[in-house]
Design an enzyme around this catalytic site. Structure first.
Site, PDB file in Angstrom:
ATOM      1  N   LYS A  68      -1.578  11.790  -0.103  1.00 40.67           N
ATOM      2  CA  LYS A  68      -0.992  12.155  -1.884  1.00 40.67           C
ATOM      3  C   LYS A  68       0.089  11.128  -1.800  1.00 40.67           C
ATOM      4  CE  LYS A  68       1.173  16.067  -3.874  1.00 40.67           C
ATOM      5  NZ  LYS A  68       1.515  16.904  -4.553  1.00 40.67           N
TER       6      LYS A  68
HETATM    7  C1  5RP Z   1       5.933  17.625  -3.535  1.00 42.80           C
HETATM    8  C2  5RP Z   1       4.976  18.076  -4.023  1.00 42.80           C
HETATM    9  C3  5RP Z   1       4.446  18.036  -5.683  1.00 42.80           C
HETATM   10  O1  5RP Z   1       3.240  18.797  -5.170  1.00 42.80           O
HETATM   11  C4  5RP Z   1       3.703  16.952  -5.435  1.00 42.80           C
HETATM   12  O2  5RP Z   1       4.753  16.325  -6.329  1.00 42.80           O
HETATM   13  C5  5RP Z   1       3.061  17.028  -7.024  1.00 42.80           C
HETATM   14  O3  5RP Z   1       3.327  17.758  -8.069  1.00 42.80           O
HETATM   15  P1  5RP Z   1       3.469  16.662  -9.746  1.00 42.80           P
HETATM   16  O4  5RP Z   1       2.441  16.047  -9.762  1.00 42.80           O
HETATM   17  O5  5RP Z   1       4.800  17.682 -10.497  1.00 42.80           O
HETATM   18  O6  5RP Z   1       3.919  15.261  -8.905  1.00 42.80           O
HETATM   19  O7  5RP Z   1       4.046  17.114  -2.979  1.00 42.80           O
HETATM   20  O8  5RP Z   1       6.272  16.971  -2.563  1.00 42.80           O
END
Ligand code: 5RP
Length: 287
Positions: free
Chosen positions: A200
């Site tokens: 991610k």
């Molecule tokens: C933080 C995360 C959050 O889940 C991620 O940032 C996703 O959320 P957003 O779309 O609000 O940024 O993993 O470590």
């Protein structure tokens, strides 16, 4: 042998299908890993809409997540996968929704601390939660924090491999690091090199190089709340540049109409709608 019928259906003229698996970099994984990845990534499109609501583990009750039972539960049916902590999932998400869970599996620091002292949860708890994946932060270029998060990631991968649970490396951006393709390519690649099965990260200029150099699927975080049309453009550009979907939080649950927004995002990721078409859908569903 009473009632035994002689076997005679051997399909002698039919070749055994050895189809390619639909998730990038997953061909050589075990059946259990593939089964779990298939729950997250739709076998028809190879993509996923993950709904992230783990923000509270670092930030406390942020806007839109004050009551997960009220804000997130109504969205669950539109998501391919839920990404949250064990505490919020077991207290707020009904266990009969039957959605795969990407379990936030590290914890230990909050926005009040400078240095992350993150620890991993016990793999047995991920198994008890029936997790389809474990999400673990990796923070490159951030001194001690890099070492701590790298150790967590490696341990999660070792444990995940033992029990067939994929790991999603979550690239955090250290204070000194620029949010650019060079950083995200490095952080994503390090996650994959260390055995993460999903990464991610964030969308950025030059993202196609980040995605190309990462041998496992990338899902992008949405980041801070944007106007809906811009958030849909972000999704569209990300998948066009090689992302396998989103793991989105604020741009969904802080939207004026979260249910309409997640459906519009879904249409971009799985149905190929353009940002204009998806925004029109958002507006229609918001009425
Ligand atoms: C933080 C995360 C959050 O889940 C991620 O940032 C996703 O959320 P957003 O779309 O609000 O940024 O993993 O470590």
């Amino acid at each position: 042998m009473d009632g035994f019928r002689e076997a005679n259906n051997f399909g002698l003229n039919q070749k055994v299908e050895n189809a390619q698996f639909h998730v990038k970099g997953a061909n050589n994984l075990s059946w259990g890993m593939k089964d779990r990845l298939s729950r997250i990534f739709n076998p028809k499109t190879g993509r996923a809409v993950m709904l992230a609501f783990d923000h509270g583990f670092i930030m406390g009750p942020t806007s839109g997540l004050e009551r997960i039972d009220l804000s997130i539960v109504p969205l669950v049916k539109y998501a391919d996968c839920l990404m949250g902590t064990r505490g919020m999932i077991q207290t707020c998400i009904p266990a009969n929704v039957n959605k795969p869970v990407c379990l936030r599996s590290d914890a230990g620091s909050t926005i009040l601390t400078d240095l992350n002292r993150n620890v991993l949860i016990d793999i047995e708890d991920a198994i008890r939660m029936n997790a389809s994946a474990m999400a673990v932060m990796f923070s490159a270029g951030d001194g001690d924090r890099e070492a701590i998060t790298a150790a967590n990631l490696v341990k999660a991968v070792d444990m995940g491999n033992r029990y067939g649970i994929p790991v999603m490396g979550v690239t955090a951006v250290g204070k000194q690091m620029a949010r650019d393709a060079r950083y995200f390519a490095l952080a994503s690649r390090v996650c994959a090199e260390n055995g993460a099965n999903i990464v991610k990260t964030y969308y950025c200029e030059g993202f196609e190089k980040v995605a190309a150099a990462c041998p496992v699927p990338i899902v992008i975080a949405g980041g801070k709340k944007l106007p809906e049309k811009e958030a849909l453009e972000l999704c569209y550009n990300a998948v066009n540049d090689g992302a396998a979907g989103v793991d989105m939080g604020r741009n969904v649950f802080q939207s004026e109409c979260p249910a309409a927004m997640i459906q519009a995002v879904y249409s971009v990721i799985h149905e190929g709608l353009t940002p204009d078409q998806a925004y029109e859908k958002f507006q229609d569903l918001s009425k």
